[in-house]
Design a protein around this motif. Structure first.
Motif, PDB file in Angstrom:
ATOM      1  N   LEU A  80      -3.557  -6.929   7.463  1.00 53.64           N
ATOM      2  CA  LEU A  80      -2.342  -7.276   6.731  1.00 53.64           C
ATOM      3  C   LEU A  80      -2.474  -8.635   6.042  1.00 53.64           C
ATOM      4  O   LEU A  80      -2.886  -9.610   6.672  1.00 53.64           O
ATOM      5  CB  LEU A  80      -1.136  -7.300   7.671  1.00 53.64           C
ATOM      6  CG  LEU A  80      -0.754  -5.962   8.311  1.00 53.64           C
ATOM      7  CD1 LEU A  80       0.380  -6.174   9.302  1.00 53.64           C
ATOM      8  CD2 LEU A  80      -0.359  -4.947   7.235  1.00 53.64           C
ATOM      9  N   ARG A  81      -2.099  -8.688   4.790  1.00 52.36           N
ATOM     10  CA  ARG A  81      -2.038  -9.952   4.059  1.00 52.36           C
ATOM     11  C   ARG A  81      -0.597 -10.378   3.819  1.00 52.36           C
ATOM     12  O   ARG A  81      -0.322 -11.516   3.477  1.00 52.36           O
ATOM     13  CB  ARG A  81      -2.781  -9.836   2.722  1.00 52.36           C
ATOM     14  CG  ARG A  81      -4.287  -9.646   2.894  1.00 52.36           C
ATOM     15  CD  ARG A  81      -4.932 -10.896   3.462  1.00 52.36           C
ATOM     16  NE  ARG A  81      -6.334 -10.678   3.853  1.00 52.36           N
ATOM     17  CZ  ARG A  81      -6.728 -10.393   5.068  1.00 52.36           C
ATOM     18  NH1 ARG A  81      -5.824 -10.249   6.043  1.00 52.36           N
ATOM     19  NH2 ARG A  81      -8.001 -10.230   5.369  1.00 52.36           N
ATOM     20  N   LYS A  82       0.309  -9.428   3.980  1.00 55.95           N
ATOM     21  CA  LYS A  82       1.741  -9.718   3.884  1.00 55.95           C
ATOM     22  C   LYS A  82       2.467  -8.666   4.713  1.00 55.95           C
ATOM     23  O   LYS A  82       1.880  -7.663   5.127  1.00 55.95           O
ATOM     24  CB  LYS A  82       2.218  -9.693   2.429  1.00 55.95           C
ATOM     25  CG  LYS A  82       1.997  -8.365   1.722  1.00 55.95           C
ATOM     26  CD  LYS A  82       2.458  -8.444   0.273  1.00 55.95           C
ATOM     27  CE  LYS A  82       2.245  -7.094  -0.433  1.00 55.95           C
ATOM     28  NZ  LYS A  82       2.726  -7.139  -1.820  1.00 55.95           N
ATOM     29  N   ALA A  83       3.739  -8.899   4.971  1.00 59.94           N
ATOM     30  CA  ALA A  83       4.506  -7.968   5.786  1.00 59.94           C
ATOM     31  C   ALA A  83       4.542  -6.596   5.117  1.00 59.94           C
ATOM     32  O   ALA A  83       4.879  -6.490   3.928  1.00 59.94           O
ATOM     33  CB  ALA A  83       5.925  -8.491   5.986  1.00 59.94           C
ATOM     34  N   PRO A  84       4.202  -5.530   5.839  1.00 58.38           N
ATOM     35  CA  PRO A  84       4.216  -4.192   5.241  1.00 58.38           C
ATOM     36  C   PRO A  84       5.645  -3.709   5.016  1.00 58.38           C
ATOM     37  O   PRO A  84       6.489  -3.852   5.894  1.00 58.38           O
ATOM     38  CB  PRO A  84       3.507  -3.332   6.278  1.00 58.38           C
ATOM     39  CG  PRO A  84       3.758  -4.033   7.574  1.00 58.38           C
ATOM     40  CD  PRO A  84       3.800  -5.497   7.256  1.00 58.38           C
ATOM     41  N   MET A  85       5.912  -3.143   3.869  1.00 54.52           N
ATOM     42  CA  MET A  85       7.238  -2.634   3.567  1.00 54.52           C
ATOM     43  C   MET A  85       7.294  -1.109   3.667  1.00 54.52           C
ATOM     44  O   MET A  85       8.252  -0.547   4.173  1.00 54.52           O
ATOM     45  CB  MET A  85       7.669  -3.078   2.163  1.00 54.52           C
ATOM     46  CG  MET A  85       7.762  -4.593   2.002  1.00 54.52           C
ATOM     47  SD  MET A  85       8.917  -5.355   3.188  1.00 54.52           S
ATOM     48  CE  MET A  85      10.485  -4.760   2.538  1.00 54.52           C
ATOM     49  N   ARG A  86       6.249  -0.434   3.168  1.00 54.11           N
ATOM     50  CA  ARG A  86       6.204   1.026   3.207  1.00 54.11           C
ATOM     51  C   ARG A  86       5.158   1.493   4.220  1.00 54.11           C
ATOM     52  O   ARG A  86       4.272   0.729   4.598  1.00 54.11           O
ATOM     53  CB  ARG A  86       5.886   1.581   1.816  1.00 54.11           C
ATOM     54  CG  ARG A  86       6.995   1.302   0.796  1.00 54.11           C
ATOM     55  CD  ARG A  86       6.589   1.752  -0.593  1.00 54.11           C
ATOM     56  NE  ARG A  86       7.687   1.636  -1.530  1.00 54.11           N
ATOM     57  CZ  ARG A  86       8.013   0.498  -2.147  1.00 54.11           C
ATOM     58  NH1 ARG A  86       7.309  -0.611  -1.917  1.00 54.11           N
ATOM     59  NH2 ARG A  86       9.036   0.466  -2.993  1.00 54.11           N
ATOM     60  N   HIS A  87       5.272   2.744   4.645  1.00 49.36           N
ATOM     61  CA  HIS A  87       4.338   3.268   5.634  1.00 49.36           C
ATOM     62  C   HIS A  87       2.895   3.142   5.164  1.00 49.36           C
ATOM     63  O   HIS A  87       1.998   2.842   5.960  1.00 49.36           O
ATOM     64  CB  HIS A  87       4.660   4.727   5.949  1.00 49.36           C
ATOM     65  CG  HIS A  87       5.882   4.905   6.796  1.00 49.36           C
ATOM     66  ND1 HIS A  87       6.012   4.316   8.037  1.00 49.36           N
ATOM     67  CD2 HIS A  87       7.035   5.610   6.585  1.00 49.36           C
ATOM     68  CE1 HIS A  87       7.188   4.640   8.563  1.00 49.36           C
ATOM     69  NE2 HIS A  87       7.821   5.418   7.705  1.00 49.36           N
ATOM     70  N   ARG A  88       2.663   3.365   3.876  1.00 48.01           N
ATOM     71  CA  ARG A  88       1.280   3.295   3.395  1.00 48.01           C
ATOM     72  C   ARG A  88       0.697   1.888   3.529  1.00 48.01           C
ATOM     73  O   ARG A  88      -0.516   1.716   3.571  1.00 48.01           O
ATOM     74  CB  ARG A  88       1.189   3.781   1.953  1.00 48.01           C
ATOM     75  CG  ARG A  88       1.902   2.926   0.925  1.00 48.01           C
ATOM     76  CD  ARG A  88       1.577   3.420  -0.490  1.00 48.01           C
ATOM     77  NE  ARG A  88       2.276   2.662  -1.510  1.00 48.01           N
ATOM     78  CZ  ARG A  88       3.434   3.045  -2.058  1.00 48.01           C
ATOM     79  NH1 ARG A  88       4.005   4.189  -1.672  1.00 48.01           N
ATOM     80  NH2 ARG A  88       4.007   2.319  -2.986  1.00 48.01           N
TER      81      ARG A  88
END
Length: 310
Positions: A77-85
């Motif tokens: 992760l490079r940033k907070a994931p927003m979508r499942h993908r």
């Protein structure tokens, strides 16, 4: 408070993910505790450069080296994931990447293998008021194909940690991270009012400050029981919106806009997280590792971060 110090000796540690947000805190805490740390990662700052997804490259990188402990804190992760993908690369790292790192651990002669796990492995959704313990089921079947993908990856990561012959596997199931190097990512979003969050409506989540998390890893290196998992979180579960409000108030930033929870559905992974109610017990970590959070709540941890930043 744990008193068994038989495993407290200076270790030679290979730290996968040493240049990540948690990894930097781990490298500092382990070094300050007297352990010799060699970082493993893709960036130039790592002592050994390799990608966990590249098995052959990883085994070449560790060839000829010896370590008695390997820590898996690598992240995709490079940033907070927003979508499942946004979690797909992380899921692959938890499965294939962990399998490769376990093989590397065997190659370097490591005895102890400590992995970064997480409380969402208990499942997304409403867990009610009962504080979940390590004896509760971990990795239940997901309620949708997407959630099952995330949970299956977390199951696999812990299975590899615990079931690999010759390795003393330990998993630390962390709450959501915040603190120096982590919380900072929220600042520009709050300044630009680009972080809408739904009302918590009684929902709470476990949180843990990053330096507290790093101290828990040091404790696991020195005193953790092989084959065991430990919940690591502060004493004050807090809703996602409540946490973000604390950040805004502490650092003098605009408060986030409130939106209905259903409006977050296009951000499918964030919606799953924000829909979850989860409390965890940390009694086992406190009893066996001798670990307690220095920052018992988000508010206390953020205040300390603000003082340090100032």
């Amino acid at each position: 408070m744990a008193t068994n110090d038989t495993n407290h000796q200076h270790r030679s540690i290979l730290l996968a993910g040493a240049t990540g947000v948690l990894g930097r805190h781990l490298a500092r805490a382990l070094t300050e505790a007297g352990h010799k740390v060699t970082g493993l990662g893709r960036g130039p700052a790592a002592g050994l450069r390799a990608d966990l997804m590249d098995r052959d490259g990883l085994l070449r990188a560790v060839d000829g080296h010896r370590f008695d402990t390997v820590i898996h804190a690598a992240t995709a992760l490079r940033k907070a994931p927003m979508r499942h993908r946004g979690m797909h690369a992380t899921n692959a790292l938890r499965t294939e990447g962990t399998a490769h790192l376990v093989e590397a651990a065997q190659t370097v002669g490591a005895r102890r293998f400590i992995t970064e796990s997480m409380v969402f492995g208990y499942g997304y959704g409403d867990h009610g008021d009962h504080p979940v313990t390590e004896d509760d089921p971990f990795g239940p079947h997901g309620t949708s194909p997407e959630l099952e993908g995330h949970l299956a990856a977390m199951r696999t990561k812990e299975h590899l940690t615990f079931e690999t012959p010759g390795l003393e596997g330990i998993a630390l199931r962390f709450g959501l991270f915040y603190g120096p190097g982590g919380t900072d990512a929220l600042f520009p979003l709050l300044r630009k009012r680009q972080l809408p969050v739904p009302d918590d409506r009684g929902r709470v989540l476990p949180w843990v400050e990053l330096t507290d998390a790093a101290r828990a890893v040091v404790a696991a290196v020195e005193r953790g029981r092989p084959g065991q998992a430990y919940n690591v979180a502060d004493r004050t579960p807090l809703g996602f919106r409540a946490h973000v409000l604390c950040v805004a108030e502490q650092f003098g930033l605009p408060k986030p806009m409130t939106v209905p929870l259903w409006l977050m559905k296009p951000a499918s992974y964030a919606h799953a997280v924000m829909s979850t109610t989860l409390r965890v017990s940390t009694a086992k970590a406190e009893r066996e590792l001798g670990w307690t959070p220095a920052y018992p709540s988000t508010r206390v941890g953020l205040a300390a971060m603000n003082v340090t930043a100032g």
